[in-house]
Scaffold this motif. Structure first.
Motif, PDB file in Angstrom:
ATOM      1  N   VAL A   1       0.806  -1.227   0.000  1.00 37.69           N
ATOM      2  CA  VAL A   1       0.000   0.000   0.000  1.00 37.69           C
ATOM      3  C   VAL A   1       0.838   1.275   0.000  1.00 37.69           C
ATOM      4  N   PRO A   2       1.828   1.449   0.896  1.00 41.35           N
ATOM      5  CA  PRO A   2       2.611   2.692   0.842  1.00 41.35           C
ATOM      6  C   PRO A   2       3.334   2.879  -0.497  1.00 41.35           C
ATOM      7  N   TYR A   3       3.816   1.777  -1.082  1.00 43.78           N
ATOM      8  CA  TYR A   3       4.476   1.879  -2.390  1.00 43.78           C
ATOM      9  C   TYR A   3       3.487   2.347  -3.454  1.00 43.78           C
ATOM     10  N   ALA A   4       2.259   1.839  -3.394  1.00 47.22           N
ATOM     11  CA  ALA A   4       1.234   2.272  -4.349  1.00 47.22           C
ATOM     12  C   ALA A   4       0.896   3.749  -4.149  1.00 47.22           C
ATOM     13  N   ILE A   5       0.799   4.192  -2.890  1.00 39.47           N
ATOM     14  CA  ILE A   5       0.508   5.606  -2.612  1.00 39.47           C
ATOM     15  C   ILE A   5       1.636   6.488  -3.153  1.00 39.47           C
ATOM     16  N   ARG A   6       2.859   6.032  -3.000  1.00 44.33           N
ATOM     17  CA  ARG A   6       4.002   6.789  -3.535  1.00 44.33           C
ATOM     18  C   ARG A   6       3.929   6.867  -5.063  1.00 44.33           C
ATOM     19  N   GLN A   7       3.625   5.748  -5.723  1.00 39.87           N
ATOM     20  CA  GLN A   7       3.500   5.757  -7.179  1.00 39.87           C
ATOM     21  C   GLN A   7       2.356   6.653  -7.629  1.00 39.87           C
ATOM     22  N   GLY A   8       1.246   6.614  -6.908  1.00 40.74           N
ATOM     23  CA  GLY A   8       0.119   7.456  -7.256  1.00 40.74           C
ATOM     24  C   GLY A   8       0.450   8.932  -7.138  1.00 40.74           C
ATOM     25  N   GLY A   9       1.181   9.308  -6.080  1.00 39.68           N
ATOM     26  CA  GLY A   9       1.605  10.693  -5.927  1.00 39.68           C
ATOM     27  C   GLY A   9       2.546  11.127  -7.037  1.00 39.68           C
ATOM     28  N   PHE A  10       3.430  10.224  -7.441  1.00 39.55           N
ATOM     29  CA  PHE A  10       4.353  10.516  -8.550  1.00 39.55           C
ATOM     30  C   PHE A  10       3.579  10.771  -9.844  1.00 39.55           C
ATOM     31  N   LEU A  11       2.589   9.940 -10.122  1.00 36.80           N
ATOM     32  CA  LEU A  11       1.788  10.110 -11.332  1.00 36.80           C
ATOM     33  C   LEU A  11       0.976  11.404 -11.287  1.00 36.80           C
ATOM     34  N   GLN A  12       0.455  11.755 -10.120  1.00 37.22           N
ATOM     35  CA  GLN A  12      -0.302  13.000  -9.979  1.00 37.22           C
ATOM     36  C   GLN A  12       0.583  14.206 -10.273  1.00 37.22           C
ATOM     37  N   CYS A  13       1.850  14.134  -9.874  1.00 40.70           N
ATOM     38  CA  CYS A  13       2.760  15.263 -10.075  1.00 40.70           C
ATOM     39  C   CYS A  13       3.291  15.338 -11.508  1.00 40.70           C
ATOM     40  N   HIS A  14       3.557  14.190 -12.128  1.00 42.68           N
ATOM     41  CA  HIS A  14       4.245  14.172 -13.415  1.00 42.68           C
ATOM     42  C   HIS A  14       3.353  13.807 -14.598  1.00 42.68           C
ATOM     43  N   ASP A  15       2.134  13.338 -14.345  1.00 43.23           N
ATOM     44  CA  ASP A  15       1.246  12.951 -15.433  1.00 43.23           C
ATOM     45  C   ASP A  15      -0.199  13.324 -15.098  1.00 43.23           C
ATOM     46  N   PRO A  16      -0.454  14.576 -14.670  1.00 43.13           N
ATOM     47  CA  PRO A  16      -1.787  14.941 -14.177  1.00 43.13           C
ATOM     48  C   PRO A  16      -2.862  14.954 -15.251  1.00 43.13           C
ATOM     49  N   GLN A  17      -2.467  15.071 -16.515  1.00 44.46           N
ATOM     50  CA  GLN A  17      -3.478  15.149 -17.572  1.00 44.46           C
ATOM     51  C   GLN A  17      -4.269  13.859 -17.730  1.00 44.46           C
ATOM     52  N   TYR A  18      -3.783  12.754 -17.154  1.00 41.63           N
ATOM     53  CA  TYR A  18      -4.500  11.483 -17.235  1.00 41.63           C
ATOM     54  C   TYR A  18      -5.617  11.379 -16.202  1.00 41.63           C
ATOM     55  N   GLY A  19      -5.655  12.294 -15.243  1.00 40.22           N
ATOM     56  CA  GLY A  19      -6.733  12.284 -14.260  1.00 40.22           C
ATOM     57  C   GLY A  19      -6.488  11.354 -13.091  1.00 40.22           C
ATOM     58  N   TRP A  20      -5.317  11.475 -12.465  1.00 41.07           N
ATOM     59  CA  TRP A  20      -4.954  10.576 -11.369  1.00 41.07           C
ATOM     60  C   TRP A  20      -5.483  11.025 -10.015  1.00 41.07           C
TER      61      TRP A  20
END
Length: 439
Positions: free
Chosen positions: A353-372
């Motif tokens: 779970v913490p690893y997934a939360i970290r990946q999700g935060g990374f995607l929100q910061c670097h790929d926000p146009q996908y709607g994360w």
């Protein structure tokens, strides 16, 4: 040669994409437990053994749909498996637990149900983008919440618990509260996104979600909704900050969260007593004390998947007699993980779970146009819900399916986005590695 459409006997063709969208939406609606369980339950929302047998039948077409879609997209499925090996390991645990389960046949049967639920999560993760999944969930949950409002007007006795709390098309007020909370999140995400052209519909469903949430009286759902709006602000701020600012924001948020948890642990019960409220959290506190004793007896491997809370287990019967009511679960997802799999399962879960939360935060910061944004908030919302409810590793449950979908989707997209944001001298090497992984 791959066939991308089906031709019916009368001539018209049906694209596989239409089948995927309708199949996924119907699957989520059925797994949400809306309407049919309510019809088959008694006034208190309890289901008999015969009713449970009937409810298993609609799951069979969902399992078939899941298998067909995964077979058609087998390379993508393998890629999703390789990019997050902890999810398959967690999925293997229920089957392995049959070796030490106190009721192996029950563990095996329920493990098979969980398997197909997680496979449906893989279908959603590999066949839908975050924004497409948002629209799918918006339509599905919107249908459930709209029907709940309608049935509460048409048949108030059917849509209400014996204590008068609203349950809508679900068998219990808490379940309505959970889905109303998710509806509020999803409707808010649609409003923030602004690309669907459904502003009025989103506002109507947002209002319906608020009505259902307030009428259900579910404190877990109310707290989760409050957390969701805090997280929307957190992730929006995180996305707009620089790299150093993100570190500061994350550290502040983690410290604030820990401070709140410590404060709740120390002062919640005295505060409730001072206000004249139920300091046992509707019987949860004494339940947790008894459950912790049972966990300590089998702390390494647990009792086996989904078998502790059965009439065949004398430990569960003893707890029910002491409490004076039959708890269906520990009302805490983390304690139920320990009951199911012991410390081994909890270690894997804590790694996942913490690893997934970290990946999700990374995607929100670097790929926000996908709607994360909404998937990040959803993941932590469900983590919070499990402090007082048990949703983790529940078979045939739409909330756990969406939770697992988010984790799989994060791990599926994060390596690709990481490659695109690598320094120019590293990009060719990482791109080649990514290509080998997906081949």
């Amino acid at each position: 040669m791959r066939v991308d459409s089906l031709r019916t006997a009368s001539g018209p063709t049906i694209s596989w994409r239409v089948i995927e969208c309708w199949g996924a939406g119907i699957s989520l609606f059925v797994q949400a437990g809306a309407f049919l369980p309510l019809v088959l339950s008694d006034a208190d929302g309890a289901l008999s053994d015969s009713a449970r047998s009937i409810l298993r039948l609609p799951c069979l077409p969902i399992y078939a749909f899941t298998a067909v879609i995964l077979i058609r997209n087998f390379p993508q499925f393998l890629t999703a498996l390789r990019r997050n090996l902890i999810v398959p390991l967690m999925l293997a645990l229920p089957f392995l637990s049959t070796l030490w389960s106190i009721e192996p046949p029950t563990t095996l049967r329920r493990a098979i149900g969980l398997l197909f639920c997680v496979l449906l999560s893989y279908v959603l993760a590999i066949r839908f983008t975050p924004r497409q999944l948002l629209f799918l969930v918006f339509v599905t949950l919107g249908t459930c919440i709209a029907l709940s409002v309608v049935i509460s007007v048409v048949s108030p006795s059917l849509a209400s618990m014996p204590d008068g709390a609203m349950r809508g098309v679900f068998i219990h007020k808490n379940v309505l509260g959970w889905y109303a909370s998710l509806m509020i999140l999803v409707a808010t995400a649609v409003l923030i996104d602004g690309t669907f052209g459904l502003r009025r519909t989103a506002l109507v469903l947002l209002a319906a979600g608020v009505i259902c949430l307030a009428s259900s009286g579910s404190m877990t759902a109310i707290i989760a909704t409050s957390v969701a709006f805090c997280l929307i602000g957190f992730y929006s701020l995180l996305q707009r900050s620089s790299s150093i600012g993100r570190v500061v924001i994350v550290l502040f948020f983690v410290q604030l969260s820990l401070g709140i948890l410590i404060s709740l642990h120390e002062f919640l019960v005295p505060a409730l007593e001072a206000l004249g409220k139920d300091a046992t959290l509707t019987g949860r506190v004494p339940l947790w004390e008894l459950v912790d004793r049972e966990i300590s007896d089998r702390w390494m491997l647990g009792y086996g998947y989904q078998v502790f809370w059965t009439v065949e287990n004398p430990e569960a019967t003893h707890i029910w007699l002491l409490l004076g009511w039959a708890a269906p679960h520990a009302h805490n997802g983390y304690r139920d993980i320990l009951l199911n799999f012991g410390i081994i399962g909890m270690i894997l879960f804590v790694l996942m779970v913490p690893y997934a939360i970290r990946q999700g935060g990374f995607l929100q910061c670097h790929d926000p146009q996908y709607g994360w944004l909404w998937l990040n908030v959803l993941t932590i919302m469900i983590v919070v819900m499990n402090l007082t409810e048990s949703i983790f590793f529940v078979q045939n449950d739409a909330i756990f399916i969406l939770f697992t979908t988010a984790i799989i989707m994060f791990s599926l997209y994060a390596p690709v986005v990481s490659v695109s944001h690598s320094p120019s001298w590293q990009a060719p090497k990482r791109a080649l590695t990514s290509g080998l992984q997906t081949s």
